[in-house]
Design an enzyme around this catalytic site. Structure first.
Site, PDB file in Angstrom:
ATOM      1  N   GLY A 102       0.798  -1.240   0.000  1.00 63.27           N
ATOM      2  CA  GLY A 102       0.000   0.000   0.000  1.00 63.27           C
ATOM      3  C   GLY A 102       0.825   1.281   0.000  1.00 63.27           C
ATOM      4  N   CYS A 103       2.069   1.200  -0.403  1.00 60.52           N
ATOM      5  CA  CYS A 103       2.958   2.355  -0.452  1.00 60.52           C
ATOM      6  C   CYS A 103       3.250   2.882   0.939  1.00 60.52           C
ATOM      7  CB  CYS A 103       2.406   3.478  -1.325  1.00 60.52           C
ATOM      8  SG  CYS A 103       2.269   2.991  -3.020  1.00 60.52           S
TER       9      CYS A 103
END
Ligand SMILES: Cc1cc2nc3c(=O)[nH]c(=O)nc-3n(C[C@H](O)[C@H](O)[C@H](O)COP(=O)(O)OP(=O)(O)OC[C@H]3O[C@@H](n4cnc5c(N)ncnc54)[C@H](O)[C@@H]3O)c2cc1C
Lengths: 104, 419
Positions: A102-103
């Site tokens: 999810g970064c």
């Protein structure tokens, strides 16, 4: 990494069931994986999976939902229809790719 | 023959890199030029405090000229296009700059125009951002006038700059509302596209329980499709609705538009690079540093700083025709304001998530993942360090690679998979 057998395919998976070796995947395994999360694959699903696989091969990273939408021409809303609730994760799971991080 | 290095963007990364390279590249052999659209360098981490009246805008902005060393030419102008084959940068006023090596350091910007309905009649009336100077100032006025109600803090999509900043804002606004006697009358909601408060499991647990302790409702896996401005409601792709009286949103972040126009970017205009050297995957004479690149690290000043350390040595090898021998590890460290004069510190890289423990420093260790007064003071002190040590490119007593010293490693490594 644990090895598990899915419908006759021996594959390496992480604790959440994501394949850890994308090379162990093929289109027939996709059906098995899809079934495990309650999906029946249509041609549209398969088009998405093919994009994910090709993009992963080219870039070494699981594409984001935005990238998958642009790459396939399927609107994000429709991706939610194909892979309900958590499309980015579900697409990656069925395509035999690592869970999208999810970064940070 | 003189070589030409052109750096696009005189922000955190661009300023550091020209100052550091000017000392390492012979002025008789190398011309260094840095381009920015204006002469106002903001200290962006300070934007977090503006909405609470704790800092003023003029405390946060300085002239770029003052921070670009002699011997580097600062060109003021808007980049229109890069022609990577002709090795030329064109500015919107028609000026052209030829280069032998190009560093793209034009950062990332919030783009409210990318979410339908966001920039409608409610923009800066009930919908605000604090990722821009004017947004943070407008929010300060709105908060003073806020009578209580539903206050929603929202992230459109990752990656964003300083991924902990929306959490910090939530902790600070909770504290601020309590002090003003408005907390009882306010429902605080945190809306995120992630599956938890933060990406990494241990930090996500810690930060998630800090939200719970403050009675903040968390709406996870929320991917916004549009803002219904009339109904003051966020609508997600899976048709969930979150109504608000005051929305503090972090819009989608994108790299500069010229990056896309020049064929140098991905779908968000970030430049694809090697994550260890930051050399473009498409061009041997183009690098991207700071928020402008697509490396899977935080878009943070600390990352820019540590990666520039590695880049400077690598660049000298690269231009000498030698292989680059240093590898950036994605090291980030961030202070996280938690309200009431306290803060946390997190330290991590590509492979190691933020862990509890202690962070060794020459002045004495700081606690990791724990709310302390010292961490809050560290965050405040950083503004001084930024202008006086970081931007001029003076040595900081912090190693660029992450260290495990002081960190407590959990017995069974927690993985993202466990949730
Ligand atoms: C609210 C907030 C809080 C933050 N808190 C922290 C924190 O606590 N710790 C931390 O480490 N980081 C923090 N950050 C992140 C940090 O500020 C950035 O990661 C850092 O500034 C990135 O540096 P950069 O050089 O890549 O980009 P920038 O510093 O943004 O510089 C980019 C430059 O490019 C210029 N530019 C862009 N397009 C063009 C064009 N077309 N032509 C000419 N010039 C152009 C811009 O004017 C700008 O000067 C925060 C950011 C925000 C917004």
């Amino acid at each position: 990494m644990p090895v598990t057998t899915l419908d006759g395919h021996a594959v390496h998976v992480d604790a959440e069931g994501f394949l850890t070796d994308p090379a162990e995947w093929d289109e027939s395994l996709a059906d098995v994986l899809a079934e495990r999360i309650g999906l029946t694959l249509t041609d549209e699903h398969r088009a998405v999976l093919r994009f994910l696989r090709a993009d992963f091969t080219a870039r070494g990273e699981t594409p984001t939902l935005r990238r998958a939408s642009l790459g396939t021409g399927i609107p994000v809303k429709a991706l939610f229809g194909l892979f309900p609730q958590k499309p980015a994760k579900k697409m990656a799971y069925v395509a035999g790719l690592p869970k999208p991080h999810g970064c940070v | 023959m003189t070589h030409r290095l052109v750096v696009l963007g005189a922000g955190t990364a661009g300023t550091m890199v020209v100052n550091r390279l000017r000392r390492r590249l012979d002025p008789l052999e190398w011309d260094i030029t840095v381009v920015d659209r204006d002469d106002a360098h903001p200290y962006q981490p300070g934007f977090l405090f503006l909405p609470f009246g704790r800092l003023r805008a003029r405390d946060l902005v300085r002239s770029r000229h003052a921070f670009v060393t002699d011997g580097v030419e600062l060109v003021l102008g808007e980049v229109d296009r890069v022609d990577p084959d002709g090795r030329t940068v064109t500015l919107t006023d028609g000026r052209r700059l030829g280069y032998d090596y190009l560093v793209i350091a034009t950062g990332a910007s919030p783009r409210p125009d990318q979410t339908p309905g966001m920039l409608g009649p409610q923009w800066r009336r009930s919908i605000f951002d604090f990722y821009t100077l004017d947004g943070a100032q407008a929010l300060a006025d709105a908060l003073v006038a806020f009578p209580g109600g539903r206050l929603v803090v929202h992230i459109v999509e990752t990656p964003i700059k300083c991924p902990v900043a929306p959490l910090e804002f939530t902790f600070l606004v909770d504290d601020w509302l309590r002090r003003r006697g408005l907390r009882e009358r306010t429902e605080l909601v945190y809306v995120t596209p992630l599956s938890g408060a933060f990406t990494q499991p241990i930090a996500s647990d810690r930060l998630g329980s800090m939200l719970a302790e403050r009675s903040v409702t968390v709406e996870t896996d929320f991917l916004v499709e549009r803002v219904d401005a009339d109904a003051r409601t966020l609508v997600s792709y899976d048709e969930r609705e979150v109504p608000f009286d005051l929305l503090v949103t972090v819009p989608l972040h994108m790299g500069a538009d010229y990056v896309g126009r020049s064929g140098l970017g991905d779908e968000l205009n970030f430049v694809p690079v090697d994550r260890h050297t930051q050399l473009s995957t498409a061009h041997r004479d183009v690098f991207a540093l700071g928020d402008a690149s697509d490396i899977p690290a935080s878009k943070a000043g600390s990352v820019a700083h540590f990666s520039v350390d590695v880049f400077v040595d690598n660049f000298l090898e690269h231009v000498a025709g030698r292989p680059m021998t240093r590898a950036f590890d994605g090291h980030a460290n961030c202070f996280v304001e938690s309200g009431a004069g306290r803060g946390l510190l997190i330290d991590f890289n590509y492979d190691t998530e933020p862990l509890p423990g202690r962070y060794p420093l020459p002045v004495g260790p700081l606690s990791l993942l724990k709310e302390t007064r010292a961490n809050h003071l560290g965050k405040l002190a950083f503004r001084w360090l930024y202008w006086n040590v970081l931007l001029p490119g003076r040595p900081m007593p912090l190693p660029s690679h992450m260290s495990m010293v002081g960190k407590s490693v959990p017995a069974t490594p927690a993985t993202a998979a466990t949730r």
